[in-house]
Design a protein around this motif. Structure first.
Motif, PDB file in Angstrom:
ATOM      1  N   GLN A 229       0.833  -1.203   0.000  1.00 38.32           N
ATOM      2  CA  GLN A 229       0.000   0.000   0.000  1.00 38.32           C
ATOM      3  C   GLN A 229       0.868   1.253   0.000  1.00 38.32           C
ATOM      4  O   GLN A 229       1.163   1.823   1.044  1.00 38.32           O
TER       5      GLN A 229
ATOM      6  N   LYS B  71       1.551   5.176  -0.832  1.00 35.51           N
ATOM      7  CA  LYS B  71       0.775   6.398  -0.928  1.00 35.51           C
ATOM      8  C   LYS B  71       0.908   6.964  -2.337  1.00 35.51           C
ATOM      9  O   LYS B  71       1.976   6.900  -2.943  1.00 35.51           O
ATOM     10  N   PRO B  72      -0.167   7.534  -2.871  1.00 33.46           N
ATOM     11  CA  PRO B  72      -0.137   8.057  -4.239  1.00 33.46           C
ATOM     12  C   PRO B  72       1.019   9.021  -4.503  1.00 33.46           C
ATOM     13  O   PRO B  72       1.703   8.923  -5.521  1.00 33.46           O
TER      14      PRO B  72
ATOM     15  N   SER C  71       4.347   7.123  -4.781  1.00 29.65           N
ATOM     16  CA  SER C  71       4.468   6.409  -6.048  1.00 29.65           C
ATOM     17  C   SER C  71       4.798   7.372  -7.180  1.00 29.65           C
ATOM     18  O   SER C  71       5.660   7.102  -8.022  1.00 29.65           O
ATOM     19  N   LEU C  72       4.102   8.513  -7.198  1.00 29.19           N
ATOM     20  CA  LEU C  72       4.308   9.501  -8.254  1.00 29.19           C
ATOM     21  C   LEU C  72       5.710  10.100  -8.181  1.00 29.19           C
ATOM     22  O   LEU C  72       6.415  10.180  -9.195  1.00 29.19           O
TER      23      LEU C  72
ATOM     24  N   LEU D  48       2.200   5.367 -10.349  1.00 27.64           N
ATOM     25  CA  LEU D  48       0.993   5.825  -9.657  1.00 27.64           C
ATOM     26  C   LEU D  48      -0.208   5.012 -10.108  1.00 27.64           C
ATOM     27  O   LEU D  48      -1.007   4.534  -9.287  1.00 27.64           O
ATOM     28  N   SER D  49      -0.339   4.820 -11.429  1.00 29.30           N
ATOM     29  CA  SER D  49      -1.469   4.055 -11.977  1.00 29.30           C
ATOM     30  C   SER D  49      -1.409   2.600 -11.548  1.00 29.30           C
ATOM     31  O   SER D  49      -2.401   2.020 -11.101  1.00 29.30           O
TER      32      SER D  49
ATOM     33  N   ASP E 108       0.268   1.116  -9.024  1.00 29.40           N
ATOM     34  CA  ASP E 108       0.073   0.900  -7.590  1.00 29.40           C
ATOM     35  C   ASP E 108      -1.385   1.090  -7.196  1.00 29.40           C
ATOM     36  O   ASP E 108      -1.915   0.379  -6.338  1.00 29.40           O
ATOM     37  N   SER E 109      -2.059   2.063  -7.835  1.00 24.19           N
ATOM     38  CA  SER E 109      -3.471   2.315  -7.522  1.00 24.19           C
ATOM     39  C   SER E 109      -4.369   1.206  -8.062  1.00 24.19           C
ATOM     40  O   SER E 109      -5.261   0.711  -7.366  1.00 24.19           O
TER      41      SER E 109
END
Length: 311
Positions: A7, A9-10, A13-14, A87-88, A90-91
């Motif tokens: 998990q 965090k956005p 990741s970005l 980001l994509s 991981d989300s």
């Protein structure tokens, strides 16, 4: 093959993805330059020179900086691309992971990677690579005959002359290539990482680099045809093709199936290095961000407790 759900965090990741992409893009850019030059020669009916010949000729004509023609477009795009990709991914993988076990099956991992690739292809890769391709083409001309002076002025000139649609040429093949790239690369890396961490240990830097490099090798040979078609559709000669399918048919008919793998060697070198660099920096940056957040939490919580107790 399943992988543990992480998990992230956005923002982490970005940021980690963007930093990894920028560094990787700059370090490996000369191999991208050589690959694109080889594909240009093939599209003009010439026998593509070898990587060494391209490097030698470029150094003789334009010096070391010539190997970095169009670099700013790719580095900028690479940072945005990698940020969007991680980001994509991981989300998406958190959304499709098994709700009970928190694990990601192989089919779901492939789907998550493919969707992440489509996102990066649409939002980052197509514009940046279209501009990069044009800047590389322009860099082949004598200095007095060049149309563009760099990323910003070149981008503005292309859009002003040809419209915003000009930097979205090849959107279809680029999205398909990025979808295939990410599906193969991220799934391969995730599978290798699952194997490496099954006993609960954390892979070291060398092991992470190796896993990323292997993922790069697998990606090159499975997705190279998309890359060849994408480059043709983004070149100045794109008007000779009626579309993506026509481009692929003409290449197969006039140049042979083997030409779909033209420029494989420099791209292979790049993605071996790319995979190792990107995943190593991405994991190290995430670790650093998590460590920083934990330190901040430890520094803040005692102060909060002390403030509460004094009241």
């Amino acid at each position: 093959m399943a992988s543990k759900k992480r998990q992230e965090k956005p923002f982490n990741s970005l940021f980690a993805g963007a930093l990894a992409g920028a560094i990787e893009g700059f370090v490996t850019y000369p191999t991208e330059f050589v690959k694109t030059q080889a594909q240009f020669a093939a599209s003009q009916g010439q026998k593509p020179p070898g990587p060494i010949a391209i490097i030698r000729n470029t150094l003789a004509q334009n010096g070391f900086r010539g190997l970095y023609a169009g670099c700013s477009a790719l580095v900028t795009g690479n940072a945005l691309k990698a940020g969007v990709r991680f980001l994509s991914y991981d989300s998406i993988k958190l959304a499709v992971a098994d709700s009970k076990t928190g694990q990601l099956s192989l089919p779901r991992s492939i789907a998550a990677g493919f969707l992440a690739g489509l996102c990066e292809g649409a939002f980052a890769v197509t514009p940046s690579e279209a501009i990069k391709t044009r800047l590389i083409e322009d860099g082949k001309r004598p200095k007095a005959e060049r149309h563009y002076n760099g990323l910003i002025s070149g981008s503005a000139a292309i859009i002003r002359k040809e419209g915003i649609s000009s930097i979205y040429r090849g959107l279809g093949p680029t999205m398909m290539r990025q979808g295939a790239n990410s599906a193969v690369r991220l799934t391969t890396y995730s599978a290798l990482r699952t194997i490496a961490t099954k006993d609960g240990r954390k892979p070291g830097a060398i092991e992470t680099f190796a896993m990323g490099s292997i993922a790069g090798i697998v990606t090159v040979y499975t997705t190279m045809p998309f890359d060849v078609v994408k480059t043709r559709m983004q070149s100045e000669r794109a008007s000779q093709y009626r579309g993506v399918v026509d481009c692929a048919v003409q290449i197969a008919k006039n140049e042979g199936i083997r030409n779909f793998w033209k420029g494989t060697t420099p791209r292979l070198v790049r993605l071996i290095m790319s995979g190792g660099i990107v995943f190593s920096i991405y994991e190290a940056t995430l670790d650093a961000l998590n460590a920083l957040e934990n330190k901040v939490d430890k520094d803040i919580k005692p102060k909060v407790k002390e403030t509460v107790s004094t009241k």
